[in-house]
Design a protein around this motif. Structure first.
Motif, PDB file in Angstrom:
ATOM      1  N   VAL A 145       0.988  -1.115  -0.249  1.00 19.14           N
ATOM      2  CA  VAL A 145       0.007   0.120   0.141  1.00 19.14           C
ATOM      3  C   VAL A 145       0.939   1.229   0.021  1.00 19.14           C
ATOM      4  N   GLY A 146       1.877   1.300   0.665  1.00 15.16           N
ATOM      5  CA  GLY A 146       2.581   2.544   0.667  1.00 15.16           C
ATOM      6  C   GLY A 146       3.498   2.608  -0.335  1.00 15.16           C
ATOM      7  N   ALA A 147       4.034   1.626  -0.944  1.00 23.56           N
ATOM      8  CA  ALA A 147       4.723   1.760  -2.230  1.00 23.56           C
ATOM      9  C   ALA A 147       3.778   2.185  -3.355  1.00 23.56           C
ATOM     10  N   ILE A 148       2.678   1.708  -3.448  1.00 29.63           N
ATOM     11  CA  ILE A 148       1.668   2.135  -4.555  1.00 29.63           C
ATOM     12  C   ILE A 148       1.443   3.648  -4.038  1.00 29.63           C
ATOM     13  N   ALA A 149       0.852   3.792  -2.872  1.00 32.96           N
ATOM     14  CA  ALA A 149       0.661   5.525  -2.853  1.00 32.96           C
ATOM     15  C   ALA A 149       1.673   6.283  -2.910  1.00 32.96           C
ATOM     16  N   LEU A 150       3.134   5.976  -2.474  1.00 35.45           N
ATOM     17  CA  LEU A 150       4.133   6.728  -2.867  1.00 35.45           C
ATOM     18  C   LEU A 150       4.409   6.882  -4.328  1.00 35.45           C
ATOM     19  N   GLY A 151       4.258   5.876  -4.869  1.00 32.92           N
ATOM     20  CA  GLY A 151       4.070   5.942  -6.467  1.00 32.92           C
ATOM     21  C   GLY A 151       3.217   7.005  -7.246  1.00 32.92           C
ATOM     22  N   ILE A 152       1.983   6.857  -6.624  1.00 31.57           N
ATOM     23  CA  ILE A 152       1.079   7.809  -7.087  1.00 31.57           C
ATOM     24  C   ILE A 152       1.303   9.249  -7.017  1.00 31.57           C
ATOM     25  N   VAL A 153       1.641   9.364  -5.544  1.00 29.84           N
ATOM     26  CA  VAL A 153       1.979  10.988  -5.236  1.00 29.84           C
ATOM     27  C   VAL A 153       3.209  11.400  -5.488  1.00 29.84           C
ATOM     28  N   VAL A 154       4.226  10.839  -5.302  1.00 29.53           N
ATOM     29  CA  VAL A 154       5.489  11.191  -5.487  1.00 29.53           C
ATOM     30  C   VAL A 154       6.007  11.201  -7.065  1.00 29.53           C
ATOM     31  N   HIS A 155       5.870   9.767  -7.602  1.00 29.40           N
ATOM     32  CA  HIS A 155       6.370   9.597  -8.943  1.00 29.40           C
ATOM     33  C   HIS A 155       5.274   9.741  -9.854  1.00 29.40           C
ATOM     34  N   LYS A 156       4.433  10.281  -9.738  1.00 27.96           N
ATOM     35  CA  LYS A 156       3.073  10.422 -10.709  1.00 27.96           C
ATOM     36  C   LYS A 156       2.536   9.077 -11.403  1.00 27.96           C
ATOM     37  N   ASP A 157       2.670   8.160 -10.721  1.00 24.35           N
ATOM     38  CA  ASP A 157       2.178   6.783 -11.302  1.00 24.35           C
ATOM     39  C   ASP A 157       0.760   6.979 -11.625  1.00 24.35           C
ATOM     40  N   PRO A 158       0.114   6.315 -12.405  1.00 27.82           N
ATOM     41  CA  PRO A 158      -1.411   6.426 -12.941  1.00 27.82           C
ATOM     42  C   PRO A 158      -2.012   5.934 -11.791  1.00 27.82           C
ATOM     43  N   LEU A 159      -3.301   6.656 -11.519  1.00 30.01           N
ATOM     44  CA  LEU A 159      -4.213   6.030 -10.724  1.00 30.01           C
ATOM     45  C   LEU A 159      -5.453   5.919 -11.537  1.00 30.01           C
ATOM     46  N   SER A 160      -5.987   4.545 -11.053  1.00 28.89           N
ATOM     47  CA  SER A 160      -7.103   4.075 -11.851  1.00 28.89           C
ATOM     48  C   SER A 160      -8.244   3.562 -10.697  1.00 28.89           C
ATOM     49  N   ALA A 161      -8.971   3.169 -11.344  1.00 31.72           N
ATOM     50  CA  ALA A 161     -10.311   2.480 -10.417  1.00 31.72           C
ATOM     51  C   ALA A 161      -9.715   1.258  -9.928  1.00 31.72           C
ATOM     52  N   GLY A 162      -9.139   0.688 -10.830  1.00 31.74           N
ATOM     53  CA  GLY A 162      -8.700  -0.873 -10.438  1.00 31.74           C
ATOM     54  C   GLY A 162      -7.476  -0.913  -9.176  1.00 31.74           C
ATOM     55  N   ARG A 163      -6.611   0.155  -9.328  1.00 26.32           N
ATOM     56  CA  ARG A 163      -5.801   0.263  -8.361  1.00 26.32           C
ATOM     57  C   ARG A 163      -6.276   0.733  -6.963  1.00 26.32           C
ATOM     58  N   LEU A 164      -7.562   1.691  -7.038  1.00 22.31           N
ATOM     59  CA  LEU A 164      -8.172   2.029  -5.935  1.00 22.31           C
ATOM     60  C   LEU A 164      -8.862   0.931  -5.269  1.00 22.31           C
ATOM     61  N   ILE A 165      -9.361   0.022  -6.095  1.00 21.34           N
ATOM     62  CA  ILE A 165     -10.007  -1.203  -5.662  1.00 21.34           C
ATOM     63  C   ILE A 165      -8.980  -1.893  -4.950  1.00 21.34           C
ATOM     64  N   ALA A 166      -7.807  -2.327  -5.448  1.00 21.05           N
ATOM     65  CA  ALA A 166      -6.747  -3.246  -4.875  1.00 21.05           C
ATOM     66  C   ALA A 166      -6.163  -2.754  -3.709  1.00 21.05           C
ATOM     67  N   LEU A 167      -6.130  -1.257  -3.731  1.00 18.47           N
ATOM     68  CA  LEU A 167      -5.589  -0.796  -2.396  1.00 18.47           C
ATOM     69  C   LEU A 167      -6.655  -0.830  -1.325  1.00 18.47           C
ATOM     70  N   THR A 168      -7.784  -0.787  -1.654  1.00 15.90           N
ATOM     71  CA  THR A 168      -8.759  -0.690  -0.564  1.00 15.90           C
ATOM     72  C   THR A 168      -9.065  -2.383  -0.200  1.00 15.90           C
ATOM     73  N   LEU A 169      -8.717  -3.452  -1.032  1.00 22.78           N
ATOM     74  CA  LEU A 169      -8.848  -4.747  -0.707  1.00 22.78           C
ATOM     75  C   LEU A 169      -7.796  -5.026   0.339  1.00 22.78           C
ATOM     76  N   ILE A 170      -6.384  -4.515   0.048  1.00 26.71           N
ATOM     77  CA  ILE A 170      -5.451  -4.802   0.891  1.00 26.71           C
ATOM     78  C   ILE A 170      -5.416  -4.232   2.039  1.00 26.71           C
ATOM     79  N   VAL A 171      -5.892  -2.838   2.250  1.00 21.25           N
ATOM     80  CA  VAL A 171      -6.111  -2.262   3.720  1.00 21.25           C
ATOM     81  C   VAL A 171      -7.339  -2.867   4.301  1.00 21.25           C
ATOM     82  N   ALA A 172      -8.341  -3.349   3.724  1.00 22.16           N
ATOM     83  CA  ALA A 172      -9.201  -4.128   4.438  1.00 22.16           C
ATOM     84  C   ALA A 172      -8.997  -5.526   4.830  1.00 22.16           C
ATOM     85  N   GLY A 173      -8.086  -6.231   4.096  1.00 24.92           N
ATOM     86  CA  GLY A 173      -7.272  -7.398   4.387  1.00 24.92           C
ATOM     87  C   GLY A 173      -6.510  -7.318   5.856  1.00 24.92           C
TER      88      GLY A 173
END
Length: 106
Positions: A68-96
């Protein structure tokens, strides 16, 4: 206490993941030393938390926090693309992670 240590281990893992790229395939000595030190600290903290936490739960939470941290930093710091699929994946990981925490004996 060991859940706190496990969370700290996850945060160090995030820092470790971010420290890998600047090593340029481990050809730069100082960034490489920093990366290896962060890796060692993350694994040491994980092993400390595993003294009382189940191995599978501790490792899953550790890697989940790192992911979660690596993906979030990638989005915020490295301007990695954010998509609905990535948001759902992050939500599922946090829920887990939350589910593992609330259902795990200490």
């Amino acid at each position: 206490m060991n859940w706190f240590v496990l969370g700290l281990a996850g945060l160090v893992e995030i820092a470790w993941a971010q420290s890998i790229k600047p090593t340029q395939n481990f050809t730069r000595p100082l960034p490489t030393l920093l990366s290896l030190a962060l890796m060692a600290v993350a694994v040491w903290l994980l092993s400390y938390a595993m003294r009382t936490l189940p191995v599978g739960t501790a490792y899953a939470v550790f890697t989940g926090i790192g992911a979660v941290g690596a993906i979030a930093l990638g989005i915020v710091v490295h301007k990695d693309p954010l998509s609905a699929g990535r948001l759902i994946a992050l939500t599922l990981i946090v829920a887990g992670i939350v589910l593992a925490r609330v259902t795990s004996p200490e």
